[in-house]
Design a protein around this motif. Structure first.
Motif, PDB file in Angstrom:
ATOM      1  N   ARG A  15      11.046 -47.585  25.375  1.00 34.16           N
ATOM      2  CA  ARG A  15      11.959 -47.600  26.317  1.00 34.16           C
ATOM      3  C   ARG A  15      13.743 -47.883  25.493  1.00 34.16           C
ATOM      4  O   ARG A  15      14.134 -47.382  25.753  1.00 34.16           O
ATOM      5  CB  ARG A  15      11.478 -48.900  26.968  1.00 34.16           C
ATOM      6  CG  ARG A  15      12.963 -49.245  27.588  1.00 34.16           C
ATOM      7  CD  ARG A  15      12.909 -47.835  28.764  1.00 34.16           C
ATOM      8  NE  ARG A  15      12.060 -47.774  29.929  1.00 34.16           N
ATOM      9  CZ  ARG A  15      12.311 -47.140  30.627  1.00 34.16           C
ATOM     10  NH1 ARG A  15      13.358 -46.178  30.403  1.00 34.16           N
ATOM     11  NH2 ARG A  15      11.113 -46.591  31.495  1.00 34.16           N
ATOM     12  N   GLU A  16      13.665 -48.254  24.107  1.00 36.34           N
ATOM     13  CA  GLU A  16      13.933 -48.935  23.593  1.00 36.34           C
ATOM     14  C   GLU A  16      15.092 -47.760  23.035  1.00 36.34           C
ATOM     15  O   GLU A  16      16.717 -47.343  22.745  1.00 36.34           O
ATOM     16  CB  GLU A  16      14.421 -50.040  22.913  1.00 36.34           C
ATOM     17  CG  GLU A  16      14.589 -51.332  23.459  1.00 36.34           C
ATOM     18  CD  GLU A  16      13.718 -52.202  22.350  1.00 36.34           C
ATOM     19  OE1 GLU A  16      14.417 -52.457  21.023  1.00 36.34           O
ATOM     20  OE2 GLU A  16      13.291 -53.945  22.414  1.00 36.34           O
ATOM     21  N   ASP A  27      17.001 -45.742  25.638  1.00 33.60           N
ATOM     22  CA  ASP A  27      17.786 -45.669  26.629  1.00 33.60           C
ATOM     23  C   ASP A  27      19.139 -46.277  25.839  1.00 33.60           C
ATOM     24  O   ASP A  27      20.008 -46.053  26.526  1.00 33.60           O
ATOM     25  CB  ASP A  27      17.722 -47.676  26.710  1.00 33.60           C
ATOM     26  CG  ASP A  27      16.290 -47.919  28.181  1.00 33.60           C
ATOM     27  OD1 ASP A  27      16.375 -47.699  28.775  1.00 33.60           O
ATOM     28  OD2 ASP A  27      16.195 -49.753  27.949  1.00 33.60           O
ATOM     29  N   ARG A  28      19.145 -46.409  24.484  1.00 33.38           N
ATOM     30  CA  ARG A  28      19.910 -45.754  23.433  1.00 33.38           C
ATOM     31  C   ARG A  28      20.530 -44.133  23.363  1.00 33.38           C
ATOM     32  O   ARG A  28      21.577 -44.025  23.244  1.00 33.38           O
ATOM     33  CB  ARG A  28      19.927 -45.984  22.134  1.00 33.38           C
ATOM     34  CG  ARG A  28      20.026 -48.257  21.497  1.00 33.38           C
ATOM     35  CD  ARG A  28      19.237 -47.998  20.286  1.00 33.38           C
ATOM     36  NE  ARG A  28      18.481 -48.345  19.417  1.00 33.38           N
ATOM     37  CZ  ARG A  28      17.056 -48.352  19.397  1.00 33.38           C
ATOM     38  NH1 ARG A  28      17.114 -49.136  19.773  1.00 33.38           N
ATOM     39  NH2 ARG A  28      16.072 -47.935  19.174  1.00 33.38           N
ATOM     40  N   ASN A  83      19.575 -42.033  25.661  1.00 30.26           N
ATOM     41  CA  ASN A  83      20.988 -41.869  27.151  1.00 30.26           C
ATOM     42  C   ASN A  83      22.061 -42.715  27.669  1.00 30.26           C
ATOM     43  O   ASN A  83      23.070 -42.166  28.329  1.00 30.26           O
ATOM     44  CB  ASN A  83      19.931 -42.615  28.564  1.00 30.26           C
ATOM     45  CG  ASN A  83      18.868 -41.882  29.280  1.00 30.26           C
ATOM     46  OD1 ASN A  83      18.403 -40.544  28.381  1.00 30.26           O
ATOM     47  ND2 ASN A  83      17.534 -42.089  29.426  1.00 30.26           N
ATOM     48  N   ALA A  84      22.258 -43.613  26.596  1.00 31.69           N
ATOM     49  CA  ALA A  84      23.637 -44.956  27.142  1.00 31.69           C
ATOM     50  C   ALA A  84      24.782 -44.033  26.012  1.00 31.69           C
ATOM     51  O   ALA A  84      25.519 -43.554  26.038  1.00 31.69           O
ATOM     52  CB  ALA A  84      23.360 -46.410  26.035  1.00 31.69           C
ATOM     53  N   GLU A  98      11.606 -40.720  34.119  1.00 31.97           N
ATOM     54  CA  GLU A  98      11.130 -42.798  34.068  1.00 31.97           C
ATOM     55  C   GLU A  98       9.797 -42.879  35.030  1.00 31.97           C
ATOM     56  O   GLU A  98       9.800 -43.664  34.446  1.00 31.97           O
ATOM     57  CB  GLU A  98      12.993 -43.127  34.054  1.00 31.97           C
ATOM     58  CG  GLU A  98      13.630 -42.827  33.179  1.00 31.97           C
ATOM     59  CD  GLU A  98      15.236 -43.132  33.435  1.00 31.97           C
ATOM     60  OE1 GLU A  98      15.505 -43.617  34.552  1.00 31.97           O
ATOM     61  OE2 GLU A  98      15.660 -43.889  32.919  1.00 31.97           O
TER      62      GLU A  98
END
Length: 154
Positions: free
Chosen positions: A33-34, A37-38, A40-41, A107
């Protein structure tokens, strides 16, 4: 478009994760997940930076499309926004929308996999996440190309 290390790391992790057992997934789901998220950011940041370099006409045409899609009222773009600009911006918006739908789908698949402790769904989530990043990269490349293709029009 340059390769983003966050995206490349996440793709590598997702590819590796497709072979994990249920227990490995349980112990590493936070790391997955991390990484996602990185990635995607980083893609979101690059997308915003590319569009920040657009001319005022390109930005106005994109705002108009976005507002129309959200059924909000927006000030009409200036008369300098040509049909050509509207067309190329529409293609970028469609690519952005496809990437957003793919992100949501990935997701949702990961959420379902976690609820059901289903490694098959988790693997599918990995495939969908990788596809989503590819769609994001494609949309960003289109956004970069728009600046060059409309230089003479703006």
């Amino acid at each position: 478009m340059r390769k983003l290390p966050e995206v490349e790391e996440a793709k590598t992790l997702m590819t590796e994760a497709m072979d994990w057992s249920v227990f490995t997934w349980l112990f590493n789901k936070g790391r997955v997940r991390e990484a996602a998220d990185r990635a995607n950011a980083a893609l979101d940041k690059l997308n915003r930076a590319v569009k920040a370099r657009w001319s005022g006409d390109l930005k106005a045409a994109y705002r108009e499309l976005t507002a129309r899609a959200g059924k909000r009222n927006v000030e009409p773009p200036p008369d300098t926004v040509t049909a050509e600009i509207r067309l190329v911006v529409k293609k970028v918006k469609e690519a952005d929308d496809a990437a957003r739908r793919a992100r949501s789908d990935a997701e949702d698949t990961f959420d379902d996999a976690e609820r059901q402790l289903n490694t098959g769904l988790a693997r599918e989530g990995c495939r969908k996440a990788i596809r989503q990043w590819e769609l994001d990269e494609k949309a960003i490349r289109q956004a970069e190309a728009v600046s060059g293709s409309t230089k003479s029009a703006s």
